[in-house]
Design a protein around this motif. Sequence first.
Motif, short mmCIF file in Angstrom:
data_model
loop_
_atom_site.label_atom_id
_atom_site.label_comp_id
_atom_site.label_asym_id
_atom_site.label_seq_id
_atom_site.Cartn_x
_atom_site.Cartn_y
_atom_site.Cartn_z
N LYS A 141 3.33 7.21 9.37
CA LYS A 141 4.62 6.73 8.88
C LYS A 141 5.40 6.11 10.04
O LYS A 141 5.43 6.63 11.14
CB LYS A 141 5.42 7.89 8.27
N GLY A 142 6.03 5.00 9.79
CA GLY A 142 6.76 4.31 10.84
C GLY A 142 6.05 3.06 11.33
O GLY A 142 6.64 2.22 11.99
N TYR A 143 4.75 2.93 10.99
CA TYR A 143 4.03 1.71 11.31
C TYR A 143 4.24 0.69 10.19
O TYR A 143 4.63 1.04 9.08
CB TYR A 143 2.53 1.98 11.46
N TYR A 144 3.94 -0.57 10.49
CA TYR A 144 3.94 -1.62 9.46
C TYR A 144 2.61 -1.49 8.72
O TYR A 144 1.54 -1.77 9.28
CB TYR A 144 4.08 -3.00 10.09
N ILE A 145 2.67 -1.03 7.45
CA ILE A 145 1.45 -0.69 6.70
C ILE A 145 1.36 -1.56 5.45
O ILE A 145 2.32 -1.68 4.69
CB ILE A 145 1.46 0.80 6.28
N ILE A 146 0.18 -2.15 5.24
CA ILE A 146 -0.13 -2.84 3.99
C ILE A 146 -1.35 -2.16 3.38
O ILE A 146 -2.37 -1.99 4.05
CB ILE A 146 -0.42 -4.33 4.21
N ILE A 147 -1.22 -1.78 2.11
CA ILE A 147 -2.35 -1.18 1.38
C ILE A 147 -2.81 -2.17 0.33
O ILE A 147 -1.99 -2.77 -0.38
CB ILE A 147 -1.94 0.15 0.72
N TYR A 148 -4.11 -2.37 0.22
CA TYR A 148 -4.65 -3.30 -0.76
C TYR A 148 -5.72 -2.61 -1.60
O TYR A 148 -6.35 -1.64 -1.17
CB TYR A 148 -5.21 -4.56 -0.08
N GLY A 149 -5.90 -3.10 -2.83
CA GLY A 149 -6.88 -2.51 -3.73
C GLY A 149 -6.90 -3.24 -5.05
O GLY A 149 -6.14 -4.19 -5.27
N ASN A 150 -7.76 -2.79 -5.97
CA ASN A 150 -7.91 -3.48 -7.24
C ASN A 150 -6.67 -3.36 -8.11
O ASN A 150 -6.23 -4.31 -8.74
CB ASN A 150 -9.13 -2.94 -8.00
N GLN A 151 -6.09 -2.17 -8.19
CA GLN A 151 -4.95 -1.97 -9.08
C GLN A 151 -4.16 -0.76 -8.63
O GLN A 151 -4.71 0.23 -8.15
CB GLN A 151 -5.43 -1.76 -10.52
N PHE A 152 -2.82 -0.84 -8.77
CA PHE A 152 -1.93 0.27 -8.46
C PHE A 152 -1.12 0.58 -9.71
O PHE A 152 -0.50 -0.33 -10.27
CB PHE A 152 -0.96 -0.08 -7.33
N ASP A 153 -1.14 1.82 -10.16
CA ASP A 153 -0.26 2.14 -11.28
C ASP A 153 1.15 2.35 -10.76
O ASP A 153 1.41 2.37 -9.55
CB ASP A 153 -0.77 3.36 -12.07
N LEU A 154 2.09 2.48 -11.68
CA LEU A 154 3.50 2.51 -11.30
C LEU A 154 3.83 3.70 -10.40
O LEU A 154 4.55 3.56 -9.41
CB LEU A 154 4.37 2.56 -12.57
N ASP A 155 3.30 4.89 -10.73
CA ASP A 155 3.58 6.07 -9.91
C ASP A 155 3.10 5.88 -8.47
O ASP A 155 3.76 6.27 -7.52
CB ASP A 155 2.92 7.31 -10.52
N LEU A 180 2.24 -3.58 -0.97
CA LEU A 180 1.04 -3.25 -1.74
C LEU A 180 0.50 -4.55 -2.31
O LEU A 180 1.23 -5.31 -2.93
CB LEU A 180 1.37 -2.27 -2.86
N LEU A 181 -0.76 -4.80 -2.09
CA LEU A 181 -1.40 -6.01 -2.62
C LEU A 181 -2.53 -5.60 -3.55
O LEU A 181 -3.52 -5.01 -3.13
CB LEU A 181 -1.97 -6.86 -1.48
#
Length: 490
Positions: free
Chosen positions: A68-82, A95-96
Motif C-alpha cells: 500500500k502506498g505504491y502506484y498500483i495497477i491491477i489488470y484482469g478479465n473482469q472485476f465485479d463491483l465489490d 483497474l483495467l
Amino acid sequence: MTPVIYLVESQQKLSQAIVNIAIENGYEIFIFKKFSDLLIDVRKHRPDAIFINKRLLPESYDEFLEIKGYYIIIYGNQFDLDERLNYYNMGVERLLDKEYFSPLALVQLLKKRQTFLQKNQNTPRGDLIHSSLRDMSLIDILDKAVREKKSFALKIYDNGWHGSMRVIKGNVNHVSCMEKSGSQALLDILHHPRGQIFLKYFTGLTGTSKADFSTLGVLLEYKYQQHLLEEFEQELGTINPVIYTKSITGTPEEIQKNDHIISLINQKLTLRKIIQASPFPFNHTFKTLQSWFRKGLIDVDRDTMAQGKFTQEEIERLFEQILPSKQRMGQVLVLGTTDESKKNMIQGFAKCFGRPVMSEGSVDLCEISSHNISSLSILGVSLDKYLTGKIGNSLSNLVATLLIFDFSQRLTFDYKKYFIRQYLTEKSVPLIIGILNLSRLHETAIAEFRRLLEIPAEIPVIALDVQKISDLRELLNQLLKLVAREKKLR
C-alpha cells in the motif's frame, strides 16, 4: 534515474509484451511470477509502479497492505463491483479489465502520471508551495493577504496560459497575464478556472505598491462580475451554455470591432470560455453578449447542447468542484425507488459521459476519469437494496447522493420520508431528489411532493427526463451549486 516497474505476471508471452513496451518508453522493468517473490524484493527496493495480474493477487489482505502506498495497477478479465470498491479503498490507483487492458495502456497510464507529477504535482520546495487552483483558492489567498498584510509572489501555468503577481503587505505591486498587465491582468487571473500555482510567502518586505489600482477594489469587482455572470445565466436559462449567432447587425465599424467575439461564438465555445478567451476586458465582452442576446442576435445553441454528451469543459468543472481538496477519487450514489429508475439514471449518465455501464447483481456502475488522475464512480442501486444490503459500507469516498423517484410506479412515502430525515441527519454530503415520469404540472406536483415527504426547502427537487441531456446537465449544475454552498458554510 530510470523509472522502475515491478510486474507480477506468470504468462511469458504477456509479460514479454509488457516488457518490450516498457523498455521502448524508457522504463526499467522486473518480472515476478508470484506475489510472494514481489514482497521479498519490495522490502529492499522501491519501484515507481507495480503492475499485477489479478490472478496472482494474494488471498491475504495483510500481504497486500505491504505494498500500500505504491502506484498500483491491477489488470484482469473482469472485476465485479465489490472487487472494484475493495481495491480502490485499499489504495489501488487503477483497474483495467478486458475491455480497456492492453500492455500499451498499462505503460501509457504510468507515463501520463509521471508527466503530471513532473509538471503539476504538489511538491514543496523549501518555502515554495506548488499546488493547483482546484486545491487552493486564489480569491482566499488574496483576501487573506489584504486582511493580514501578507507579502507573496506567485505564478500560474495552464497549458501555455500563464500569469504572475507580486504582493507587498496586502497590495499588488506587479501583475501580468499573457500580454496584459495591471487590473485587467489581475481580473483575467481571477477568472481563470484552473492551472498550477507556485506560491512563495515573504516576511519583512517593505515598500509601497507601484500598481495604480486598489487590490481590494479589484477583488470586489471580480465578485461583482461573477454575480453578473450568474444573473445572465439565469436569463439564458442554463449555466454556461454554448452560444450561436442568429444575425449580428450594426455598423461595419461595430461588427469589425467585435469580430473576435463573433469568431469565438462560431467556434461553439461556452459563455464563460468566450469571456475568458476574448481579447477584450470582461465588461466589454459581457455587455456585448448581453446586448446581443436581448436584441435577439444570439441565443443558446440548444442543438449543440442536446447532442448527447457533456463537453470536456463540463467534465473538468465537475471534477474541480465536486471532489474535496487533495482528493482524487469520489463516489456519487444514485438511489432509485425502483430498479428501473436507478438503471435509467445510470444509463443516462453513461451516455452523456461517453462511458459504459457495468452491472453486478443489483448494482450498476459508471466510472469516469479526468486526465487519468482523478476518478468518479457513479453507483446505482435501488433504495430497498441499499437499506437491506451492505453497499453503504463501501462508500468511503462518497461526495453526493441522488434520490430518484419514479412516478410511473405506485409510490408509498412513509419509510422514504424517514430515510430522507435520517440521511440529512447522518450524512454530510449533498442530496438532490429527482423525479422521473412526472406527467402533471411540474411546479404543482413538486410542491405537493415536498409537502408529503416534508422535504426541506434547501434540498433541490427536479423533474427529469433521462433521455434529455439538458435535464441531466441541470441536475449536475444544481449539485455543484449545493457543493459550493456547503464549502462556504464550512
